[in-house]
Design a protein around this motif. Structure first.
Motif, short mmCIF file in Angstrom:
data_model
loop_
_atom_site.label_atom_id
_atom_site.label_comp_id
_atom_site.label_asym_id
_atom_site.label_seq_id
_atom_site.Cartn_x
_atom_site.Cartn_y
_atom_site.Cartn_z
N ALA A 157 -6.68 -27.16 27.31
CA ALA A 157 -6.09 -27.22 25.97
C ALA A 157 -5.61 -25.83 25.57
CB ALA A 157 -7.11 -27.74 24.96
N SER A 158 -4.47 -25.77 24.89
CA SER A 158 -3.95 -24.47 24.48
C SER A 158 -3.07 -24.62 23.25
CB SER A 158 -3.14 -23.84 25.61
OG SER A 158 -1.98 -24.60 25.87
N THR A 159 -2.89 -23.51 22.53
CA THR A 159 -1.98 -23.48 21.39
C THR A 159 -1.69 -22.02 21.04
OG1 THR A 159 -1.55 -24.39 19.19
CG2 THR A 159 -3.72 -23.44 19.57
N PHE A 160 -0.75 -21.80 20.12
CA PHE A 160 -0.44 -20.45 19.67
C PHE A 160 -0.85 -20.30 18.21
CE2 PHE A 160 2.53 -17.25 17.86
CZ PHE A 160 2.11 -16.17 18.62
N ASP A 161 -1.66 -19.28 17.96
CA ASP A 161 -2.13 -18.99 16.61
C ASP A 161 -1.18 -17.95 16.00
OD1 ASP A 161 -3.46 -18.34 14.30
OD2 ASP A 161 -5.25 -17.54 15.28
N ALA A 162 -0.16 -18.43 15.29
CA ALA A 162 0.87 -17.55 14.76
C ALA A 162 0.31 -16.58 13.72
CB ALA A 162 2.01 -18.38 14.16
N LYS A 163 -0.66 -17.03 12.95
CA LYS A 163 -1.23 -16.19 11.89
C LYS A 163 -1.87 -14.94 12.47
CE LYS A 163 -4.52 -16.42 8.03
NZ LYS A 163 -5.48 -17.28 7.30
N ASN A 164 -2.49 -15.10 13.63
CA ASN A 164 -3.18 -13.97 14.26
C ASN A 164 -2.46 -13.46 15.52
OD1 ASN A 164 -5.79 -13.77 12.62
ND2 ASN A 164 -5.74 -15.95 13.16
N ASP A 165 -1.25 -13.99 15.77
CA ASP A 165 -0.39 -13.54 16.87
C ASP A 165 -1.14 -13.53 18.21
OD1 ASP A 165 2.07 -12.80 17.80
OD2 ASP A 165 1.76 -10.65 17.54
N ARG A 166 -1.68 -14.69 18.56
CA ARG A 166 -2.45 -14.79 19.80
C ARG A 166 -2.34 -16.19 20.39
NH1 ARG A 166 -8.57 -14.82 17.08
NH2 ARG A 166 -8.23 -16.71 15.83
N TYR A 167 -2.52 -16.24 21.70
CA TYR A 167 -2.58 -17.52 22.41
C TYR A 167 -4.05 -17.91 22.56
CZ TYR A 167 2.26 -16.49 23.56
OH TYR A 167 3.59 -16.19 23.46
N LEU A 168 -4.33 -19.18 22.38
CA LEU A 168 -5.70 -19.68 22.53
C LEU A 168 -5.72 -20.69 23.68
CD1 LEU A 168 -6.52 -20.27 18.75
CD2 LEU A 168 -7.12 -18.27 20.15
N ILE A 169 -6.65 -20.49 24.59
CA ILE A 169 -6.76 -21.37 25.76
C ILE A 169 -8.21 -21.77 25.93
CG2 ILE A 169 -6.48 -21.54 28.26
CD1 ILE A 169 -4.19 -19.56 28.06
N ALA A 170 -8.47 -23.08 26.03
CA ALA A 170 -9.82 -23.61 26.20
C ALA A 170 -10.02 -24.05 27.65
CB ALA A 170 -10.05 -24.77 25.24
N ALA A 171 -10.94 -23.39 28.32
CA ALA A 171 -11.28 -23.73 29.70
C ALA A 171 -12.63 -23.09 30.03
CB ALA A 171 -10.21 -23.23 30.67
N ASP A 172 -13.30 -23.58 31.06
CA ASP A 172 -14.59 -23.04 31.47
C ASP A 172 -15.63 -23.07 30.36
OD1 ASP A 172 -13.75 -22.59 34.00
OD2 ASP A 172 -13.54 -20.43 33.82
N GLY A 173 -15.55 -24.03 29.46
CA GLY A 173 -16.54 -24.15 28.40
C GLY A 173 -16.45 -23.09 27.32
#
Length: 636
Positions: A415-431
């Motif tokens: 799962a992934s998305t872009f957090d525009a408010k904090n200018d970062r990419y978020l990626i969920a993997a490996d728990g």
């Protein structure tokens, strides 16, 4: 006295049981609609229009949950096998087929029907429209026409033996025009004029591929031209419709021949071009013809590897424009036309870019993990996410923007998305959830993500309340600093459960791609679009809007309905539907994404429920018994 006491206790026990039963009955929500279909239910299919199409022992039934009676019942052909029902992608149409075609002679009777499941109308029925045998039956989009070929029942002796083609308007259900493929009663040896592939419907003509060659007719049925190019499977024309390309699978079924024909039927190349494998993507570009073909690998130690071939041909001569084709070492999974060249990703791992004249644009092919799930255009470059790693690539050089790729254990879903408010990419993997700074590429662990039943998150989105993640049975919301707002888990009813959820958003995405394919190049084309158009990475409703706009571009009441449907807010925008074990049995719960609270429970009273959820419209269809379907409104 003892007897009276026993009777009194018995009455109290009965009263308690009745009371408990009544209480439990009150918890079980009544369906908003109930449909007794009168025949055994064999299969249920949820369409993109939100209509449930049910296959029974008698035929097909269409259920629209807002109406108390089925929108259509089609029992003309009796019980249908799954392969006899074809849902045309990106449309409100079902093509029903029965009987096997055995060549031009047509020894067995074949029947076809076309149903508009939105309006509940049978638009075409070969029995009612005087057809004795059907060879081909093709829905043409965006023209919204039906092209049929075969043998008709009506006419004189010779007319009943001569192949015929007819074009119907699917919006009005009326015949536009028809014509014979050969002159009825022609003296001499009968020739095989069976249709070999999908016809090409142009603005002023219709081109039919037959065993005798291509036949072009005007929309009034007048002869235009005929060629000796035989066995064409599908065709595509350029925007001017003056240049037509025909694709023919070779007799061994392993390779493809490409023919170029002018609008007057003249062969524009001295010879056709043979391509290894089966063509899966064909792009007509100002620089030439970009062709992707898939080659199946051989057997044994010396057998060729399964891989895609990418070729660029001259549109004028058909000559190969590249001295050396790029190596793929696998099947092309992503294929994008950009301003300066072609960008492609390989299913087994790897991304590369090549100019239109065949020169490598990356210093070297980029190595990636297998199964490229995401290729998205970002301000920093091309973001890729696979089942093993992620990074951003400079589209000019092919160099990795992040110093080293973000690596994790191989996962079935990331799962992934872009957090525009904090200018970062978020990626969920490996728990865990990893945050990647969009500018520096610095990686930090934001939070743990331990989902029950060892599930991996398969969805992530940014909401006003924070970061939302979910899987089949788990939902979590995190504050932007990584602290948990809530985590809710609903136990799965068991691996043997037959129930399944058909996602409305997923349907829209596949619909958009499939209709794009059918509009541009026919059924065998596999187009993935332009990388410059991949700005929906973090936009929840982008695909729905694209689908709405696409449907709006096709004339007809049913397409108007589909367009309006996808302009509406999806039922899953603020909630998720989960099948779980409830106190009174297996059921479906509607869980609020912002709070984690259960807003609705529906007990299905079945350990192995068979059901479909229209996540976009917000309705549950449940097979209550062998002959009955219940519909529940999940929006209330």
């Amino acid at each position: 006295m003892k007897t009276l006491l026993i009777q009194f206790k018995s009455l109290v026990l009965v009263a308690l049981l009745v009371s408990a039963t009544f209480a439990n009955a009150q918890k079980a929500e009544a369906p908003s609609q109930s449909y007794d279909l009168g025949a055994k239910i064999n299969e249920m299919t949820l369409t993109i229009g939100g209509v449930l199409v049910v296959a029974t022992n008698d035929g097909l039934v269409g259920i629209k949950p807002t109406e108390s009676q089925p929108v259509f019942t089609f029992n003309n052909f009796g019980k249908l096998k799954p392969e006899e029902t074809n849902f045309i992608p990106g449309s409100p149409y079902i093509v029903v087929s029965q009987g096997a075609t055995s060549g031009f002679a047509g020894l067995s009777k074949t029947k076809r029907a076309v149903i508009d499941y939105v309006q509940g109308k049978v638009i075409f029925n070969s029995d009612d429209d005087s057809w004795n045998q059907i060879y081909t039956c093709n829905v043409m989009l965006p023209q919204n026409k039906l092209v049929v070929s075969g043998i008709q029942k009506i006419g004189d002796k010779f007319e009943k033996m001569t192949p015929k083609v007819a074009v119907y308007d699917l919006n009005t259900s009326k015949l536009d025009y028809s014509f014979f493929l050969d002159k009825p009663g022609r003296v001499g040896i009968a020739k095989d004029f069976s249709v070999t592939g999908t016809p090409l419907l142009l603005k002023n003509s219709l081109i039919i591929p037959t065993a005798q060659g291509l036949i072009a007719k005007s929309h009034s049925g007048e002869d235009l031209w005929q060629t000796k190019i035989k066995g064409v499977n599908w065709m595509v024309a350029d925007e001017t419709e003056k240049e037509i390309y025909g694709f023919e699978t070779t007799t061994n079924g392993k390779n493809t021949r490409i023919h170029k024909i002018g609008s007057n039927g003249a062969e524009l190349w001295e010879d056709d071009r043979k391509v290894k494998g089966i063509v899966t993507n064909f792009e007509i570009l100002p620089q030439g013809l970009a062709v992707v073909s898939d080659v199946a690998g051989g057997t044994g130690a010396l057998g060729a590897k399964s891989e895609s071939k990418i070729t660029m041909f001259s549109a004028a001569t058909g000559e190969d424009l590249w001295d050396k084709a790029p190596k793929t070492k696998g099947y092309v999974q992503h294929f994008y036309i950009m301003e300066d060249g072609i960008l492609f990703g390989i299913e087994s791992g790897g991304i590369n870019k090549i100019s239109f004249d065949g020169k490598p644009l990356f210093k070297k092919p980029l190595k990636t993990g297998e199964n490229i799930m995401v290729m998205a255009h970002t301000p920093q470059g091309l973001l890729y996410i696979t089942g093993e790693d992620a990074n951003i690539v400079n589209l000019e050089t092919g160099e990795e923007v992040w110093g080293k790729p973000l690596k994790y254990k191989r996962a079935a879903s990331v799962a992934s998305t872009f957090d525009a408010k904090n200018d970062r990419y978020l990626i969920a993997a490996d728990g865990k959830i990893m945050a990647v700074d969009a500018n520096s590429g610095e990686v930090s662990d934001l939070a743990k993500c331990d989902f029950e039943e060892k599930e991996d998150p398969n969805h992530m989105e940014i909401r006003d309340t924070g970061i939302f993640l979910s899987s089949s049975q788990n939902m979590t919301s995190l504050a932007f600093d990584g602290n948990e707002n809530y985590h809710t888990y609903h136990k799965s009813p068991g691996r043997s459960t037959f129930g399944k959820i058909v996602g409305g958003i997923t349907a829209v995405a596949s619909t958009a791609m499939t209709v794009s394919m059918s509009m541009k190049a026919g059924a065998n084309r596999s187009a993935f679009g332009s990388v410059n158009d991949l700005d929906s990475y973090n936009d929840y409703g982008k695909e729905a809007k694209r689908a709405a706009d696409m449907f709006a571009g096709i004339a007809g009441a049913s397409f108007d309905y589909l367009s309006t449907r996808f302009k509406s807010t999806a039922a899953t925008e603020n909630a998720q539907f989960i099948l779980t074990k409830l106190d009174n049995g297996v059921g479906l719960v509607k869980v609020n994404k912002d709070t984690g609270n259960t807003d609705k429970e529906i007990v299905l009273n079945d350990k192995k429920p068979e059901y479909e959820v229209d996540e976009f419209g917000g309705f549950l269809f449940y097979k209550a018994n062998d002959k009955t379907i219940y519909a529940y409104n999940l929006n209330n």
